[in-house]
Design a protein around this motif. Sequence first.
Motif, mmCIF file in Angstrom:
data_model
loop_
_atom_site.group_PDB
_atom_site.id
_atom_site.type_symbol
_atom_site.label_atom_id
_atom_site.label_comp_id
_atom_site.label_asym_id
_atom_site.label_seq_id
_atom_site.Cartn_x
_atom_site.Cartn_y
_atom_site.Cartn_z
ATOM 1 N N PRO A 131 12.655 1.808 -18.284
ATOM 2 C CA PRO A 131 13.071 2.895 -19.176
ATOM 3 C C PRO A 131 12.938 4.276 -18.538
ATOM 4 O O PRO A 131 13.812 5.129 -18.732
ATOM 5 C CB PRO A 131 12.132 2.746 -20.371
ATOM 6 C CG PRO A 131 11.805 1.288 -20.391
ATOM 7 C CD PRO A 131 11.724 0.890 -18.947
ATOM 8 N N ALA A 188 16.003 6.669 -17.823
ATOM 9 C CA ALA A 188 16.030 7.968 -18.507
ATOM 10 C C ALA A 188 16.314 9.095 -17.522
ATOM 11 O O ALA A 188 16.997 10.068 -17.863
ATOM 12 C CB ALA A 188 14.706 8.212 -19.228
ATOM 13 N N ILE A 210 17.386 10.863 -25.442
ATOM 14 C CA ILE A 210 16.553 10.261 -24.392
ATOM 15 C C ILE A 210 15.229 9.761 -24.962
ATOM 16 O O ILE A 210 14.749 8.676 -24.599
ATOM 17 C CB ILE A 210 16.325 11.270 -23.247
ATOM 18 C CG1 ILE A 210 17.619 11.461 -22.453
ATOM 19 C CG2 ILE A 210 15.203 10.784 -22.318
ATOM 20 C CD1 ILE A 210 17.495 12.442 -21.302
ATOM 21 N N TYR A 251 15.894 6.623 -26.784
ATOM 22 C CA TYR A 251 16.114 5.556 -25.799
ATOM 23 C C TYR A 251 14.795 5.038 -25.225
ATOM 24 O O TYR A 251 14.576 3.826 -25.129
ATOM 25 C CB TYR A 251 17.010 6.056 -24.661
ATOM 26 C CG TYR A 251 16.958 5.122 -23.466
ATOM 27 C CD1 TYR A 251 17.577 3.882 -23.509
ATOM 28 C CD2 TYR A 251 16.214 5.463 -22.333
ATOM 29 C CE1 TYR A 251 17.476 3.001 -22.447
ATOM 30 C CE2 TYR A 251 16.111 4.592 -21.261
ATOM 31 C CZ TYR A 251 16.739 3.359 -21.323
ATOM 32 O OH TYR A 251 16.638 2.486 -20.275
ATOM 33 N N LEU A 252 13.916 5.957 -24.833
ATOM 34 C CA LEU A 252 12.646 5.556 -24.233
ATOM 35 C C LEU A 252 11.815 4.698 -25.186
ATOM 36 O O LEU A 252 11.241 3.683 -24.790
ATOM 37 C CB LEU A 252 11.857 6.794 -23.811
ATOM 38 C CG LEU A 252 12.325 7.498 -22.536
ATOM 39 C CD1 LEU A 252 11.610 8.825 -22.363
ATOM 40 C CD2 LEU A 252 12.079 6.605 -21.318
#
Length: 444
Positions: A120, A124, A214, A217-218
């Motif tokens: 990740p 990212a 982001i 997403y992480l």
Amino acid sequence: MQANLIQILTVLQEAESHGHAAGPVEPLNPLQWLTVIPFAAILLCIAIVPLVNEHWWEPNKHKAIIAAVLGIPMGTIYFFVDNHRFLHTLHEYISFICLLGALFIISGGIHIRGTLAGSPISNAIILLIGAVLASFIGTTGAAMVLVRPLLRSILWRRKPHVPVIFFTFLVANIGGLLTPLGDPPLFLGFLNGVPFTWTFSLWREWAFMVAIVIIVYLVLDTIFYRQDLAHKPEGNGDTSGEAFKIEGALNFLWLGGVLCTTAFIQKSPGLELGYILMSVIAWFTTKAEIREKNQFTFHPINEVAILFAGIFACMIPCLKILQEHGSELGVSTPAQFFWATGFLSSFLDNAPTYLTFFSMAKSFGIDEVAGVAHNTLVGISLGAVFMGANTYIGNGPNFMVKAIAEEWKVKMPSFFGYMAWSVCILVPLFVLVHFIFLAGVGGH
């Protein structure tokens, strides 16, 4: 059938004559609504056929059948009814494919390898770099340069489609907000008088969306990544531990040539010839082994060219209705322009949609930025760029990223499956953009 076609042609010709005459626009005739059916049909085909018979859908020749069956009749009708509109759409399509093709060929000669573990955090970093690059080499350019390094690092994972989806959100769409070179709608604004540096004023909205996407997403991919590590195979094919290296770096010069062509040659056929010239130069100055390392084939760009030929033909009446009757939507505030431009940009070409609402905003008579109120232009720009991420067809690079990922054997979500991701993740963020940046601001 022939009588119905003649009737539709007659109604459309009458509508065109009303449209070019002075005075109010005539109400839509029910037969005009029938001309929207092919566009709805081609979207449904893209969404449903792969679910019904994935193997039938895979060859481009089958996509060509659908595009031809739905697109050729619509294009033929408008060739006779409104030749100018037909030729304008054809020119837009040719420019669109020449640009995407140039960026696809040139980026296919850039091979990036290094310490990419598919984690990740490393993904990212790619998302952030891509979001920055997108504003300066275009969303398509940034997506085509970085999608293969991303794919190469995540093929070992069980859910590699997750980073690709967020890559589409950020690199192929949201990241292109800061300059007119980032996304075609903003470039059209530049051609219509919006100062080149005006889009830098949108840095807060850009930073907000990039940061939140982001972070989301992480959080999400960290959960999946921990599950993947427990089942990580030996010799998984990731590139962690490799020395960072860029092969085919000369192609960045040709990418710059494409950007210069876009910025300084704004008339045909020079624009398209410039794209073709950069493609040819890149092809012959790049070692074939670099493209082999990238598993480069023409299948993805052929797929995009075929499907968008049908889409461009079928969307002619949709854009015509929007241009002639857009003022009846009751759109007046910056927030309303944001949602209206964004919703239609999700399914229509976001460049003409932007231009339609830009022209509509001029009618309010507030001349702050190229004849439009500043806050209204903010709403239009955010809607066109951000919400192009809502569907695979919302922006040109979306479908290209999907096609390349699938060529690398990454099973991507269906049309509706992708929309489920965008609705659950992006739409709540768009609501925050509405309340933080647009709600209550003045201007028309």
